[in-house]
Design an enzyme around this catalytic site. Structure first.
Site, PDB file in Angstrom:
ATOM      1  N   ASP A 161      37.396  52.689  20.257  1.00  0.00           N
ATOM      2  CA  ASP A 161      38.661  52.279  20.863  1.00  0.00           C
ATOM      3  C   ASP A 161      39.520  51.570  19.818  1.00  0.00           C
ATOM      4  OD1 ASP A 161      39.998  51.792  23.738  1.00  0.00           O
ATOM      5  OD2 ASP A 161      40.367  50.062  22.448  1.00  0.00           O
ATOM      6  N   CYS A 179      23.958  26.730  54.120  1.00  0.00           N
ATOM      7  CA  CYS A 179      25.399  26.781  53.890  1.00  0.00           C
ATOM      8  C   CYS A 179      25.726  27.244  52.476  1.00  0.00           C
ATOM      9  CB  CYS A 179      26.022  25.385  54.075  1.00  0.00           C
ATOM     10  SG  CYS A 179      25.848  24.675  55.711  1.00  0.00           S
TER      11      CYS A 179
END
Length: 517
Positions: A459, A39
């Site tokens: 940047d 699970c």
């Protein structure tokens, strides 16, 4: 007797299992020895006793140990595990190999290019034997065992969430025939595909009157509004439509190549923040390649990100950005073209150019929504378009050359713009194209290649957000680079968080290297 993976902390996994915390979804799977089922950590069945639990990082490991997937929590819905290393060579090799095997596009190429394991080894530049040895050392299974589990879980999702005939499910999941698919399904899961598809009568009636949605889970937190706002600011009319408000919906057209042909259609995604999942609907025309569509959507929305690991490295520097994801791309070529168009201009101006390009060269398509009516131009169309046509759209000569050279490089296989591409090799190939510099190549790697450690050289907005004096200067860039070392391998997420914190920039560019795509 099966045992938990030796490198996993079983006690920590059990505590996470007891909490049903979605932040751990997909990071491990719990196999229950008393039932033979494995699970997800979020499964809502009664928590098993500790002595009956084994823990595995990958579903393939649980299946190799003889456990079957839970029909309630459905392990195929879990986010993919993405552990990143920048130092251990064998770990990096496994990362690259599993990302390649996760791509459904690679499940269909065996006839023309040899067996899957051999193609993978050749792609990575290693021998078959070395690849198997590294997989066994790190995962305890072979590449083909890992691949088989991925294909079976993809098929399981198609059986549960679509009305595709079983024969088409087999083909869409990468199996050469329905006979092989049935045999593998029975061997692994103990029942045939038809038995898995059977539902209680009430559920069948409900699904017969409603369009089924495909659920795609993510690990919280995820700032859905910020993610969709990023896309909304850059949307191309006719190709995309985004509602970043209460509806949290993204729709767009899509074209992809698979099975030796082109597939055209549309998709619609609604983000359910309470359930931590996206609800995906696709056109009937794309059902035959649904695993590939799902894989692209997961990359587009960065659904497989591990916020725990990312926030552990970045939270101290960007405390308001824990839910931010790196916006991806539905198609690498499209993203790269848009990045080139956006060089040295504003977001709005780049969007205008992309709009003109799509209206002039994009193929028309019918969808349920009038605002979606175009496909983005393909590499072959772009490569054959006369330069004067691009010039008429307002695209300057340098960008024309870059776009057409990129299109030809993609067609020739020189540049790989898929999320499993090796980042450094792809960046080098991109920078070899005239008109593509380091910033643009890193931006493409960040969004199209899904590289979490991209760093956008030069940047200005980034250096400004970091509060560096003379943020346009080379010294500020070097200082930013030095500071970023503590954020590795999550510098792409640091970039997004820095952008999110900055004040709005003026419409005119502050620096010639800056790109606002």
């Amino acid at each position: 007797m099966p045992r938990s993976e030796p490198t996993i902390d079983a006690d920590a996994c059990y505590r996470a299992l007891c909490s049903h915390d979605a932040r751990f979804d997909g990071q491990f799977f719990t196999a229950v020895t008393s039932t033979g089922i494995y699970c997800r950590p979020v499964c809502r069945v009664r928590t098993p006793r500790r002595e009956n639990c084994l823990f595995f990082r990958h579903a393939a490991q649980a299946e190799l140990a003889g456990f079957r997937p839970c029909l309630r929590c459905r392990p195929e819905l879990a986010p993919l595990d993405r552990h990143w290393s920048t130092e251990d060579a064998s770990h990096i090799l496994v990362q690259q190999a599993t990302r390649w095997l996760d791509n459904p596009q690679e499940w269909f190429n065996h006839d023309a290019n040899g067996p899957t394991a051999s193609r993978l080894a050749a792609y990575l530049g290693v021998s078959d034997r070395h690849l198997r040895r590294v997989f066994d050392a790190h995962l305890g299974l072979s590449p083909l065992q890992y691949l088989l589990t991925r294909k079976l879980l993809a098929a399981k999702q198609l059986l549960a969430d679509t009305r595709l005939p079983i024969a088409e499910v087999a083909l869409a999941s990468g199996f050469g025939s329905q006979r092989r698919f049935n045999a593998a399904f029975v061997e692994h899961y103990g029942l045939n595909p038809g038995q898995l598809r059977r539902q209680p009568e009430a559920l069948q009636k409900k699904r017969a009157t409603a369009s089924r949605a495909i659920s795609l889970a993510w690990r919280p937190p995820l700032d859905a509004a910020a993610l969709l706002a990023f896309f909304a600011q850059r949307q191309i009319s006719g190709v995309e439509w985004v509602d970043a408000g209460p509806a949290l919906t993204l729709r767009r057209t899509l074209q992809l190549q698979s099975h030796g042909r082109l597939w055209n259609g549309w998709l619609s995604i609604a983000l359910d923040t309470d359930a931590h999942r996206a609800q995906l609907h696709v056109s009937e025309s794309l059902m035959g390649v649904l695993p590939s569509v799902i894989w692209r959507v997961r990359a587009l929305l960065d659904l497989d990100a591990d916020p725990g690991a990312i926030n552990g490295a970045l939270h101290a520097h960007f405390p308001q950005g824990d839910g931010l994801r790196v916006p991806g791309a539905i198609d690498g070529f499209e993203l790269a073209v848009r990045a080139i168009l956006g060089q040295q201009i504003t977001v709005a101006a780049a969007r205008t150019l992309a709009q003109r390009l799509t209206e002039r060269l994009g193929e028309a398509i019918n969808t349920p929504w009038p605002e979606l009516n175009r496909l983005f131009p393909t590499p072959d169309i772009m490569a054959l378009t006369p330069p004067n046509v691009l010039g008429e759209l307002g695209i300057v000569r340098q960008r024309q050359v870059a776009i057409q050279a990129l299109a030809q490089a993609v067609l020739d296989g020189v540049v790989d713009l898929t999320p499993h591409a090796e980042p450094q090799a792809a960046i080098a190939a991109l920078q070899a194209i005239p008109g593509i510099g380091p910033w643009t190549a890193q931006y493409i790697a960040m969004r199209a290649l899904r590289w979490p450690d991209a760093w956008l050289v030069g940047d200005v907005a980034l250096t400004k957000a970091l509060g560096l004096p003379d943020h346009r200067g080379r010294e500020a860039q070097r200082e930013a680079e030095q500071r970023s070392q503590s954020w590795r391998p999550w510098r792409s997420y640091a970039v997004i968080r820095a952008w999110d914190q900055r004040s709005p920039l003026p419409a005119k560019l502050a620096h010639p290297m800056e790109n606002l795509t």
